[in-house]
Scaffold this active site. Structure first.
Site, mmCIF file in Angstrom:
data_model
loop_
_atom_site.group_PDB
_atom_site.id
_atom_site.type_symbol
_atom_site.label_atom_id
_atom_site.label_comp_id
_atom_site.label_asym_id
_atom_site.label_seq_id
_atom_site.Cartn_x
_atom_site.Cartn_y
_atom_site.Cartn_z
ATOM 1 N N LYS A 22 45.122 39.631 24.869
ATOM 2 C CA LYS A 22 45.002 40.762 25.807
ATOM 3 C C LYS A 22 45.488 40.365 27.200
ATOM 4 C CE LYS A 22 40.957 41.652 27.934
ATOM 5 N NZ LYS A 22 41.033 41.774 29.399
ATOM 6 N N ASN A 23 45.036 39.195 27.688
ATOM 7 C CA ASN A 23 45.316 38.845 29.088
ATOM 8 C C ASN A 23 46.735 38.352 29.308
ATOM 9 O OD1 ASN A 23 42.815 39.736 29.681
ATOM 10 N ND2 ASN A 23 41.865 37.724 29.835
ATOM 11 N N ARG A 93 41.429 46.663 35.738
ATOM 12 C CA ARG A 93 41.579 45.493 36.620
ATOM 13 C C ARG A 93 43.007 44.986 36.563
ATOM 14 N NH1 ARG A 93 40.118 42.440 40.877
ATOM 15 N NH2 ARG A 93 40.811 40.308 40.596
ATOM 16 N N CYS A 117 35.979 45.309 34.893
ATOM 17 C CA CYS A 117 34.602 44.883 34.634
ATOM 18 C C CYS A 117 33.901 44.566 35.963
ATOM 19 C CB CYS A 117 34.601 43.620 33.772
ATOM 20 S SG CYS A 117 35.080 43.972 32.099
ATOM 21 N N ARG A 122 35.605 41.512 42.936
ATOM 22 C CA ARG A 122 36.881 41.145 42.286
ATOM 23 C C ARG A 122 38.007 41.366 43.299
ATOM 24 N NH1 ARG A 122 36.965 42.245 36.008
ATOM 25 N NH2 ARG A 122 38.454 40.556 36.204
ATOM 26 N N PRO A 123 38.130 40.433 44.250
ATOM 27 C CA PRO A 123 39.083 40.589 45.352
ATOM 28 C C PRO A 123 40.524 40.322 44.911
ATOM 29 C CG PRO A 123 38.050 38.458 45.460
ATOM 30 C CD PRO A 123 37.394 39.178 44.305
ATOM 31 N N ILE A 124 41.463 40.691 45.761
ATOM 32 C CA ILE A 124 42.871 40.354 45.505
ATOM 33 C C ILE A 124 43.494 39.693 46.735
ATOM 34 C CG2 ILE A 124 43.260 42.153 43.745
ATOM 35 C CD1 ILE A 124 44.720 43.779 45.922
ATOM 36 N N ASP A 125 42.652 39.061 47.551
ATOM 37 C CA ASP A 125 43.171 38.438 48.789
ATOM 38 C C ASP A 125 44.211 37.352 48.507
ATOM 39 O OD1 ASP A 125 40.551 37.238 47.869
ATOM 40 O OD2 ASP A 125 41.271 35.638 49.181
ATOM 41 N N GLN A 126 44.048 36.615 47.413
ATOM 42 C CA GLN A 126 45.024 35.557 47.113
ATOM 43 C C GLN A 126 46.352 36.140 46.621
ATOM 44 O OE1 GLN A 126 44.306 32.139 47.728
ATOM 45 N NE2 GLN A 126 42.716 33.280 48.822
ATOM 46 N N ASP A 305 35.348 33.624 29.992
ATOM 47 C CA ASP A 305 35.352 34.810 29.110
ATOM 48 C C ASP A 305 34.654 34.541 27.793
ATOM 49 O OD1 ASP A 305 38.630 35.987 30.171
ATOM 50 O OD2 ASP A 305 36.655 36.052 31.093
ATOM 51 N N VAL A 327 32.864 30.545 37.747
ATOM 52 C CA VAL A 327 34.052 31.348 38.092
ATOM 53 C C VAL A 327 33.667 32.665 38.743
ATOM 54 C CG1 VAL A 327 36.104 32.523 37.155
ATOM 55 C CG2 VAL A 327 35.411 30.274 36.250
ATOM 56 N N ARG A 397 38.137 47.718 24.542
ATOM 57 C CA ARG A 397 39.213 47.423 25.497
ATOM 58 C C ARG A 397 39.907 46.118 25.123
ATOM 59 N NH1 ARG A 397 37.070 47.033 31.401
ATOM 60 N NH2 ARG A 397 39.130 46.099 31.586
HETATM 61 C C1 EPZ Z 1 41.431 37.156 34.765
HETATM 62 O O1 EPZ Z 1 40.803 37.931 35.769
HETATM 63 C C2 EPZ Z 1 40.979 37.754 33.447
HETATM 64 N N1 EPZ Z 1 41.412 39.145 33.386
HETATM 65 C C3 EPZ Z 1 39.459 37.680 33.318
HETATM 66 O O2 EPZ Z 1 39.149 38.081 31.999
HETATM 67 C C4 EPZ Z 1 39.000 36.224 33.469
HETATM 68 O O3 EPZ Z 1 37.595 36.200 33.514
HETATM 69 C C5 EPZ Z 1 39.572 35.613 34.745
HETATM 70 O O4 EPZ Z 1 40.997 35.779 34.804
HETATM 71 C C6 EPZ Z 1 39.275 34.119 34.825
HETATM 72 O O5 EPZ Z 1 39.840 33.476 33.720
HETATM 73 C C7 EPZ Z 1 42.699 39.398 33.091
HETATM 74 O O6 EPZ Z 1 43.486 38.501 32.877
HETATM 75 C C8 EPZ Z 1 43.085 40.852 33.025
HETATM 76 P P1 EPZ Z 1 40.781 35.325 38.738
HETATM 77 P P2 EPZ Z 1 41.262 37.742 37.314
HETATM 78 O O7 EPZ Z 1 41.716 35.877 39.741
HETATM 79 O O8 EPZ Z 1 42.702 37.415 37.362
HETATM 80 C C9 EPZ Z 1 38.257 34.809 42.728
HETATM 81 C C10 EPZ Z 1 38.259 39.359 30.292
HETATM 82 O O9 EPZ Z 1 37.107 39.264 29.869
HETATM 83 N N2 EPZ Z 1 39.422 35.455 43.362
HETATM 84 O O10 EPZ Z 1 41.169 34.096 37.967
HETATM 85 O O11 EPZ Z 1 40.762 38.916 38.061
HETATM 86 C C11 EPZ Z 1 37.495 35.781 41.838
HETATM 87 O O12 EPZ Z 1 36.543 36.501 42.596
HETATM 88 C C12 EPZ Z 1 38.489 39.334 31.779
HETATM 89 O O13 EPZ Z 1 39.286 39.402 29.584
HETATM 90 C C13 EPZ Z 1 39.461 35.531 44.741
HETATM 91 O O14 EPZ Z 1 38.550 35.095 45.440
HETATM 92 O O15 EPZ Z 1 40.399 36.460 37.696
HETATM 93 C C14 EPZ Z 1 36.858 34.858 40.840
HETATM 94 O O16 EPZ Z 1 35.664 34.322 41.413
HETATM 95 C C15 EPZ Z 1 37.198 39.463 32.541
HETATM 96 N N3 EPZ Z 1 40.557 36.117 45.327
HETATM 97 C C16 EPZ Z 1 37.882 33.721 40.689
HETATM 98 O O17 EPZ Z 1 38.723 33.803 41.830
HETATM 99 C C17 EPZ Z 1 41.591 36.629 44.592
HETATM 100 O O18 EPZ Z 1 42.571 37.136 45.190
HETATM 101 C C18 EPZ Z 1 38.747 33.823 39.444
HETATM 102 O O19 EPZ Z 1 39.359 35.088 39.454
HETATM 103 C C19 EPZ Z 1 41.523 36.536 43.191
HETATM 104 C C20 EPZ Z 1 40.437 35.945 42.587
#
Ligand code: EPZ
Length: 427
Positions: A22-23, A93, A117, A122-126, A305, A327, A397
């Site tokens: 999926k991801n 997301r 979820c 769930r920020p996107i600052d990075q 996950d 995480v 989903r």
């Molecule tokens: C992906 O989410 C997956 N979703 C999530 O899987 C998974 O839990 C996650 O990666 C970690 O492996 C998809 O791929 C669609 P991250 P993502 O950016 O990209 C922080 C599932 O069950 N962060 O790796 O949103 C964030 O808050 C889903 O399939 C920032 O601070 O996760 C978190 O604490 C649920 N700023 C950590 O980083 C940012 O700009 C990891 O988030 C981005 C993230």
């Protein structure tokens, strides 16, 4: 509403085939926007998140043909606007990948702030930090993220947080930027390597995916490609957890055992017997489960996950197990629901302490999110008696044909329609 109804306490036996990841799919499908010709994508999982992202591309003008149930042909040449539909996007997301793909193609993107979820912020600052490093500016207005640049120039980006989404999104924006982009502290998940391989099959120049330093040399154009998505490591892990909880002997087919190493290691620590083959893994649980401690980490650590699903297994282990969720801020919302089945779990911030119990007993529970729902299925399969699971749309989903796949393993699970209890009936 529809619910899953499980009559648990039966061991699992037989074979199950794993679908595409999926991801990976939710990033690879938007990535087709970058191609100047048709892309044929195989081993696409037939799940709602994929249907949603495909529908968004169609709304934007892409022509998408279902060649068969797991193969899509995407022609995005007719997409002429960098704006994605608000309503469809805000519930998903992964829709944030549209930002990187549209920015990479048009140097402009306007996409609704992501939903998805709800376990912690769930920020996107990075993601935005990466886009700005490439020369873009962004504005948040009306629930939309509007990102634009005169043109994109390669640059170095150091991620403050190891982020799967940011790593993939910056790759998408950088593949046609002028010059070299280096992402440092990049995430290393298998689906990141899969996206990089797909981009390279279209003519991009991405090196180092799977390590914490990814180098992207911008190219002028990207052609169509044929690509097959990797198997879903979390779907496979979920079936491994199911037989660990319920007991039995199953073989999980169409997997890459190396992607499952951290899950295998933890299940073996709990006394589960695992045999790896080239593209399959046999999982046998006959002995009582031993306790073990889990720390979720970015890949190659134990995947977050899989955290809810492995917690459901540890509810039945001998002794006390501890889970550290490193995480996400708040990924224990499923614990309340496991307690309804008799689990003994206490949560303090990012730590859950699980006292193993002799058995779980079926009860009505809710899926709180995608993987929390999967944990309810794992626990329901092990619990004595009947477990009804509500909100199964969360589960569907991310899990293709989960009822049929579990029935194929001998589980007594059905999808049942329950008419909404109308107010009149209640009066
Ligand atoms: C992906 O989410 C997956 N979703 C999530 O899987 C998974 O839990 C996650 O990666 C970690 O492996 C998809 O791929 C669609 P991250 P993502 O950016 O990209 C922080 C599932 O069950 N962060 O790796 O949103 C964030 O808050 C889903 O399939 C920032 O601070 O996760 C978190 O604490 C649920 N700023 C950590 O980083 C940012 O700009 C990891 O988030 C981005 C993230």
């Amino acid at each position: 509403m529809d619910k899953f109804v499980i009559n648990g306490g039966r061991k699992l036996h037989g074979d199950v085939r794993i679908s595409g990841a999926k991801n990976a799919a939710v990033a690879i499908i938007p990535a087709a926007i970058l191609a100047e010709d048709i892309c044929r994508i195989e081993n696409v999982p037939n799940i709602n998140d994929v249907t949603s992202i495909a529908r968004i591309l169609q709304e934007m003008g892409a022509v998408i043909r279902m060649v068969n149930k797991s193969t899509l042909e995407i022609d995005s040449r007719h997409i002429n606007s960098p704006v994605a539909s608000y309503d469809l996007v805000r519930h998903m997301r992964a829709s944030y990948y549209l930002l990187g793909a549209l920015l990479g193609r048009f140097s402009h993107a306007k996409v609704a702030l992501p939903g998805g979820c709800n376990f912690g912020v769930r920020p996107i600052d990075q993601h935005l930090k990466g886009f700005m490093a490439l020369g873009a500016e962004y504005k948040l207005e009306g629930g939309m993220v509007n990102v634009s640049a005169d043109h994109l120039t390669g640059n170095n980006v150091y991620l403050d947080v190891v982020s799967v989404g940011a790593t993939m999104n910056i790759m998408l924006a950088a593949v046609k930027a002028d010059g070299m982009t280096v992402i440092e502290n990049a995430a290393r998940e298998p689906h990141i390597v899969d996206l990089a391989n797909f981009l390279n099959s279209m003519g991009a120049d991405v090196r180092g995916a799977g390590t914490d330093i990814i180098k992207i040399r911008g190219v002028k154009q990207m052609k169509g490609a044929t690509y097959s998505i990797i198997p879903d490591q979390i779907e496979a892990g979920t079936y491994m957890a199911a037989v660990a909880a319920a007991g039995g002997d199953i073989t999980v087919h169409d997997v890459i055992p190396k992607h499952l190493e951290s899950i295998t290691a933890k299940l073996e620590e709990m006394g589960v017997e695992i045999t790896e083959y080239d593209e399959a893994i046999r999982v046998v649980r006959e002995k009582p489960l031993a306790k073990c401690n889990i720390k979720t980490m970015p890949h190659p650590g134990f995947p977050t996950d899989m955290q809810p699903q492995i917690a459901a297994v540890l509810c039945l282990a001998d002794g006390t197990s501890i889970i550290n969720e490193n995480v996400w801020d708040n990924r224990f919302r499923y614990v309340e629901e496991l307690r309804r089945l008799g689990a003994q779990i206490s949560v303090d911030g990012k730590i859950a302490v699980i006292e193993g119990v002799k058995e779980l007993v079926g009860a009505p529970v809710k899926a709180m999110d995608l993987r929390a729902g999967a944990a309810m299925v794992v626990a329901g399969l092990a619990a004595r008696g009947v477990t009804e699971i509500e909100n199964i749309e969360y589960i569907e989903r991310g899990y293709e044909n989960i009822v049929e796949k579990l029935q194929g393993l001998g589980a007594d699970i059905r999808r049942v329609y329950f008419p909404e209890a109308s107010v009149a009936q209640a009066l």
